[in-house]
Design a protein around this motif. Structure first.
Motif, PDB file in Angstrom:
ATOM      1  N   ASP A  73       3.521  -5.608   6.394  1.00 27.14           N
ATOM      2  CA  ASP A  73       2.749  -6.131   5.264  1.00 27.14           C
ATOM      3  C   ASP A  73       1.384  -5.435   5.199  1.00 27.14           C
ATOM      4  O   ASP A  73       0.480  -5.904   4.505  1.00 27.14           O
ATOM      5  N   ASP A  74       1.254  -4.325   5.923  1.00 24.13           N
ATOM      6  CA  ASP A  74      -0.013  -3.608   5.997  1.00 24.13           C
ATOM      7  C   ASP A  74       0.123  -2.273   5.248  1.00 24.13           C
ATOM      8  O   ASP A  74       0.849  -1.371   5.687  1.00 24.13           O
ATOM      9  N   ALA A  75      -0.586  -2.159   4.114  1.00 26.37           N
ATOM     10  CA  ALA A  75      -0.439  -0.973   3.263  1.00 26.37           C
ATOM     11  C   ALA A  75      -0.817   0.307   4.016  1.00 26.37           C
ATOM     12  O   ALA A  75      -0.196   1.355   3.823  1.00 26.37           O
ATOM     13  N   ARG A  76      -1.832   0.235   4.864  1.00 27.69           N
ATOM     14  CA  ARG A  76      -2.259   1.451   5.594  1.00 27.69           C
ATOM     15  C   ARG A  76      -1.127   1.975   6.469  1.00 27.69           C
ATOM     16  O   ARG A  76      -0.879   3.177   6.521  1.00 27.69           O
ATOM     17  N   LYS A  77      -0.452   1.040   7.162  1.00 32.54           N
ATOM     18  CA  LYS A  77       0.683   1.461   8.009  1.00 32.54           C
ATOM     19  C   LYS A  77       1.826   1.972   7.141  1.00 32.54           C
ATOM     20  O   LYS A  77       2.486   2.957   7.455  1.00 32.54           O
ATOM     21  N   ALA A  78       2.051   1.284   6.035  1.00 31.68           N
ATOM     22  CA  ALA A  78       3.202   1.620   5.188  1.00 31.68           C
ATOM     23  C   ALA A  78       3.098   3.030   4.610  1.00 31.68           C
ATOM     24  O   ALA A  78       4.115   3.704   4.445  1.00 31.68           O
ATOM     25  N   PHE A  79       1.877   3.474   4.290  1.00 32.28           N
ATOM     26  CA  PHE A  79       1.725   4.768   3.611  1.00 32.28           C
ATOM     27  C   PHE A  79       1.290   5.896   4.553  1.00 32.28           C
ATOM     28  O   PHE A  79       1.088   7.024   4.102  1.00 32.28           O
ATOM     29  N   ASP A  80       1.145   5.578   5.845  1.00 26.16           N
ATOM     30  CA  ASP A  80       0.692   6.611   6.779  1.00 26.16           C
ATOM     31  C   ASP A  80       1.742   7.721   6.893  1.00 26.16           C
ATOM     32  O   ASP A  80       2.869   7.477   7.313  1.00 26.16           O
ATOM     33  N   GLY A  81       1.390   8.899   6.478  1.00 29.71           N
ATOM     34  CA  GLY A  81       2.306  10.044   6.577  1.00 29.71           C
ATOM     35  C   GLY A  81       3.437  10.049   5.554  1.00 29.71           C
ATOM     36  O   GLY A  81       4.369  10.840   5.655  1.00 29.71           O
ATOM     37  N   THR A  82       3.325   9.177   4.555  1.00 25.82           N
ATOM     38  CA  THR A  82       4.408   9.063   3.562  1.00 25.82           C
ATOM     39  C   THR A  82       4.519  10.299   2.671  1.00 25.82           C
ATOM     40  O   THR A  82       3.519  10.826   2.201  1.00 25.82           O
ATOM     41  N   ASN A  83       5.767  10.713   2.430  1.00 30.64           N
ATOM     42  CA  ASN A  83       6.021  11.825   1.499  1.00 30.64           C
ATOM     43  C   ASN A  83       6.365  11.332   0.100  1.00 30.64           C
ATOM     44  O   ASN A  83       6.021  11.976  -0.895  1.00 30.64           O
ATOM     45  N   VAL A  84       7.109  10.219   0.024  1.00 28.30           N
ATOM     46  CA  VAL A  84       7.488   9.661  -1.279  1.00 28.30           C
ATOM     47  C   VAL A  84       7.173   8.165  -1.270  1.00 28.30           C
ATOM     48  O   VAL A  84       7.625   7.444  -0.377  1.00 28.30           O
ATOM     49  N   ALA A  85       6.382   7.726  -2.250  1.00 29.16           N
ATOM     50  CA  ALA A  85       6.035   6.300  -2.352  1.00 29.16           C
ATOM     51  C   ALA A  85       6.620   5.740  -3.640  1.00 29.16           C
ATOM     52  O   ALA A  85       6.327   6.252  -4.729  1.00 29.16           O
ATOM     53  N   LEU A  86       7.443   4.728  -3.494  1.00 26.15           N
ATOM     54  CA  LEU A  86       8.023   4.062  -4.668  1.00 26.15           C
ATOM     55  C   LEU A  86       7.351   2.698  -4.797  1.00 26.15           C
ATOM     56  O   LEU A  86       7.624   1.780  -4.004  1.00 26.15           O
ATOM     57  N   GLY A 114      -3.435   2.477  -3.790  1.00 21.60           N
ATOM     58  CA  GLY A 114      -3.970   3.819  -4.066  1.00 21.60           C
ATOM     59  C   GLY A 114      -4.896   4.255  -2.932  1.00 21.60           C
ATOM     60  O   GLY A 114      -4.828   5.397  -2.457  1.00 21.60           O
ATOM     61  N   GLU A 115      -5.728   3.332  -2.473  1.00 21.54           N
ATOM     62  CA  GLU A 115      -6.668   3.660  -1.391  1.00 21.54           C
ATOM     63  C   GLU A 115      -5.917   4.002  -0.103  1.00 21.54           C
ATOM     64  O   GLU A 115      -6.283   4.923   0.619  1.00 21.54           O
ATOM     65  N   ALA A 116      -4.859   3.233   0.161  1.00 22.07           N
ATOM     66  CA  ALA A 116      -4.087   3.476   1.395  1.00 22.07           C
ATOM     67  C   ALA A 116      -3.351   4.817   1.311  1.00 22.07           C
ATOM     68  O   ALA A 116      -3.245   5.544   2.304  1.00 22.07           O
ATOM     69  N   ILE A 117      -2.871   5.159   0.132  1.00 22.68           N
ATOM     70  CA  ILE A 117      -2.217   6.464  -0.063  1.00 22.68           C
ATOM     71  C   ILE A 117      -3.247   7.573   0.156  1.00 22.68           C
ATOM     72  O   ILE A 117      -3.001   8.567   0.833  1.00 22.68           O
ATOM     73  N   ASN A 118      -4.431   7.369  -0.403  1.00 25.83           N
ATOM     74  CA  ASN A 118      -5.496   8.368  -0.247  1.00 25.83           C
ATOM     75  C   ASN A 118      -5.853   8.565   1.227  1.00 25.83           C
ATOM     76  O   ASN A 118      -6.078   9.675   1.681  1.00 25.83           O
ATOM     77  N   ALA A 119      -5.867   7.436   1.955  1.00 25.74           N
ATOM     78  CA  ALA A 119      -6.301   7.495   3.354  1.00 25.74           C
ATOM     79  C   ALA A 119      -5.291   8.181   4.258  1.00 25.74           C
ATOM     80  O   ALA A 119      -5.672   8.903   5.181  1.00 25.74           O
ATOM     81  N   GLY A 120      -4.004   7.986   3.998  1.00 30.65           N
ATOM     82  CA  GLY A 120      -3.087   8.414   5.056  1.00 30.65           C
ATOM     83  C   GLY A 120      -1.813   9.109   4.654  1.00 30.65           C
ATOM     84  O   GLY A 120      -1.056   9.543   5.532  1.00 30.65           O
ATOM     85  N   ALA A 121      -1.539   9.240   3.357  1.00 29.51           N
ATOM     86  CA  ALA A 121      -0.238   9.821   2.973  1.00 29.51           C
ATOM     87  C   ALA A 121      -0.182  11.312   3.320  1.00 29.51           C
ATOM     88  O   ALA A 121      -1.214  11.953   3.528  1.00 29.51           O
ATOM     89  N   ALA A 122       1.026  11.844   3.371  1.00 30.69           N
ATOM     90  CA  ALA A 122       1.208  13.273   3.657  1.00 30.69           C
ATOM     91  C   ALA A 122       0.640  14.116   2.514  1.00 30.69           C
ATOM     92  O   ALA A 122       0.493  13.632   1.381  1.00 30.69           O
ATOM     93  N   ASP A 123       0.355  15.374   2.801  1.00 24.78           N
ATOM     94  CA  ASP A 123      -0.240  16.265   1.793  1.00 24.78           C
ATOM     95  C   ASP A 123       0.656  16.454   0.575  1.00 24.78           C
ATOM     96  O   ASP A 123       0.168  16.732  -0.516  1.00 24.78           O
ATOM     97  N   ASP A 124       1.966  16.333   0.770  1.00 26.83           N
ATOM     98  CA  ASP A 124       2.873  16.563  -0.356  1.00 26.83           C
ATOM     99  C   ASP A 124       3.298  15.248  -1.030  1.00 26.83           C
ATOM    100  O   ASP A 124       4.316  15.220  -1.741  1.00 26.83           O
ATOM    101  N   ILE A 125       2.524  14.179  -0.831  1.00 29.00           N
ATOM    102  CA  ILE A 125       2.890  12.851  -1.361  1.00 29.00           C
ATOM    103  C   ILE A 125       3.247  12.911  -2.853  1.00 29.00           C
ATOM    104  O   ILE A 125       2.556  13.550  -3.643  1.00 29.00           O
ATOM    105  N   ARG A 126       4.343  12.215  -3.173  1.00 29.21           N
ATOM    106  CA  ARG A 126       4.730  12.015  -4.578  1.00 29.21           C
ATOM    107  C   ARG A 126       4.836  10.510  -4.783  1.00 29.21           C
ATOM    108  O   ARG A 126       5.504   9.834  -3.989  1.00 29.21           O
TER     109      ARG A 126
END
Ligand SMILES: NC(=O)C1=CN([C@@H]2O[C@H](COP(=O)(O)OP(=O)(O)OC[C@H]3O[C@@H](n4cnc5c(N)ncnc54)[C@H](O)[C@@H]3O)[C@@H](O)[C@H]2O)C=CC1
Ligand SMILES: O=C([O-])CC(=O)C(=O)O
Length: 328
Positions: A73-86, A114-126
């Motif tokens: 239930d933690d957005a930061r964990k959920a988007f850490d290193g993510t390549n594709v976010a639905l 959006g903030e969590a994606i900005n903080a931790g998603a992979a460089d190629d995030i879609r």
């Protein structure tokens, strides 16, 4: 397994679209049959247990491509290193809720995501936003991810596109594969404009193969109000077809559109076709080298112009409303 795993985060994982989506992702249909998937399921605390149940079922399928499933239930964990976010999870409109209330409630979801994606998603995030109001939710998330290229945030109008394909195919007695270059313009709402003036069937313009009255009085309203018709018939909004469209959208984005065809997606406007820059509006798009590009140079007649403008005006109003709420 020939490739490195791709991390896919699904929000609203315990919801009805989530249930129709996750098994298809785990079976390899989102990216392709050679790409293993790490799934991350994001839910609100009250729904984590249900999402864990779905994760158990995913395990029980023994999908060869499913590398792992994590529920949080933690957005930061959920988007850490993510390549594709639905981004499927959203606040539905409930009785007595005004449009502004809905936008504000969803702002509370899509701003932190959006903030969590900005903080931790992979460089190629879609990012694909499915949760309604999809275009404006995508705009909110994008505005809070300043380090991610804006073009990586998209909103889903592929379901509208697929609905339009079938309506036209049934009318003309052809296969959906015979139809090329259909476009959904504007907002994923009842103002959207499904355009047959550039669509081709058997190499000829589709609009010239149907009666103008059918096009204006049946086809356009049927496609635009299909979501409401499904709710009326099923007692719940489209789920499997929405999940199917999300799979189509990302698969096309990654793998490309076929030569001689295009699709529809809500993408950040660069000002093309008079759509104000920065709005996330549906356009005809091709996907090449992993990027969506707006198809340029189409002639827009008066009939189409009025309808595109009306839907885009609604998007501008939604942008003003979320600006007024301090969400942009
Ligand atoms: N763009 C499109 O073409 C379509 C969009 N939709 C929209 O998709 C959304 C989801 O639809 P359903 O799955 O049927 O709804 P649902 O109500 O079955 O599931 C939504 C899930 O989202 C979760 N959720 C709420 N806030 C969250 C948050 N902050 N983080 C993570 N999860 C959260 C809820 O707990 C719930 O499990 C709705 O907004 C619906 O209107 C539906 C059909 C088509
Ligand atoms: O209309 C709704 O609430 C769900 C939706 O977006 C659709 O089915 O297109």
């Amino acid at each position: 397994m020939t490739q490195a795993p791709v991390t896919v985060t699904v929000t609203g994982a315990a919801g009805q679209i989530g249930y129709a989506l996750l098994f298809r992702i785990a079976s390899g249909q989102l990216i392709g049959p050679d790409t293993p998937v790490k799934l991350r399921l994001l839910e609100i605390p009250q729904a984590v247990k249900a999402a864990e149940g779905t994760a158990m079922e995913l395990d029980d399928c023994a999908f060869p491509l499913l590398h792992s499933v994590e529920v949080t239930d933690d957005a930061r964990k959920a988007f850490d290193g993510t390549n594709v976010a639905l981004l499927v999870g959203a606040r539905p409109r409930t009785k007595g809720m005004e449009r502004g209330d809905l936008l504000e409630a969803n702002g509370g979801i899509f701003k932190p995501q959006g903030e969590a994606i900005n903080a931790g998603a992979a460089d190629d995030i879609r990012v694909l936003v499915v949760g309604n109001p999809a275009n404006t939710n995508a705009l909110i998330a994008q505005a809070h991810a300043p380090d991610v290229p804006a073009e990586r945030f998209t909103a889903m109008t592929r379901l509208d596109h697929n609905r339009a394909l079938t309506q036209l195919a049934q009318k003309l007695g052809v296969s959906v594969t015979d139809i090329k270059k259909l476009t959904i313009w504007g907002n994923h709402s009842a103002t959207q404009y499904p355009d047959l003036f550039h669509a081709e069937v058997g190499g000829k313009i589709a609009a010239e193969q149907v009666e103008q009255s059918w096009l204006a009085d049946e086809f356009i309203p049927t496609v635009a109000k299909r979501g409401a018709a499904i709710i009326e018939a099923r007692g719940a909004s489209s789920a499997a077809s929405a999940a199917n469209a999300a799979i189509d959208h990302v698969h096309t984005w990654v793998n490309g559109t076929p030569e001689g065809d295009w699709t529809s997606a809500g993408v950040v406007s660069d000002g093309s076709y008079g759509v104000p820059e920065g709005l996330i509006s549906s356009f005809p798009v091709v996907a090449r080298d992993g990027r969506f590009e707006i198809v340029q140079g189409l002639d827009i007649d008066e009939f189409s112009r009025a309808r595109i403008d009306a839907s885009v005006a609604e998007l501008s109003e939604e942008r003003e409303a979320v600006r007024g709420l301090g969400l942009l």
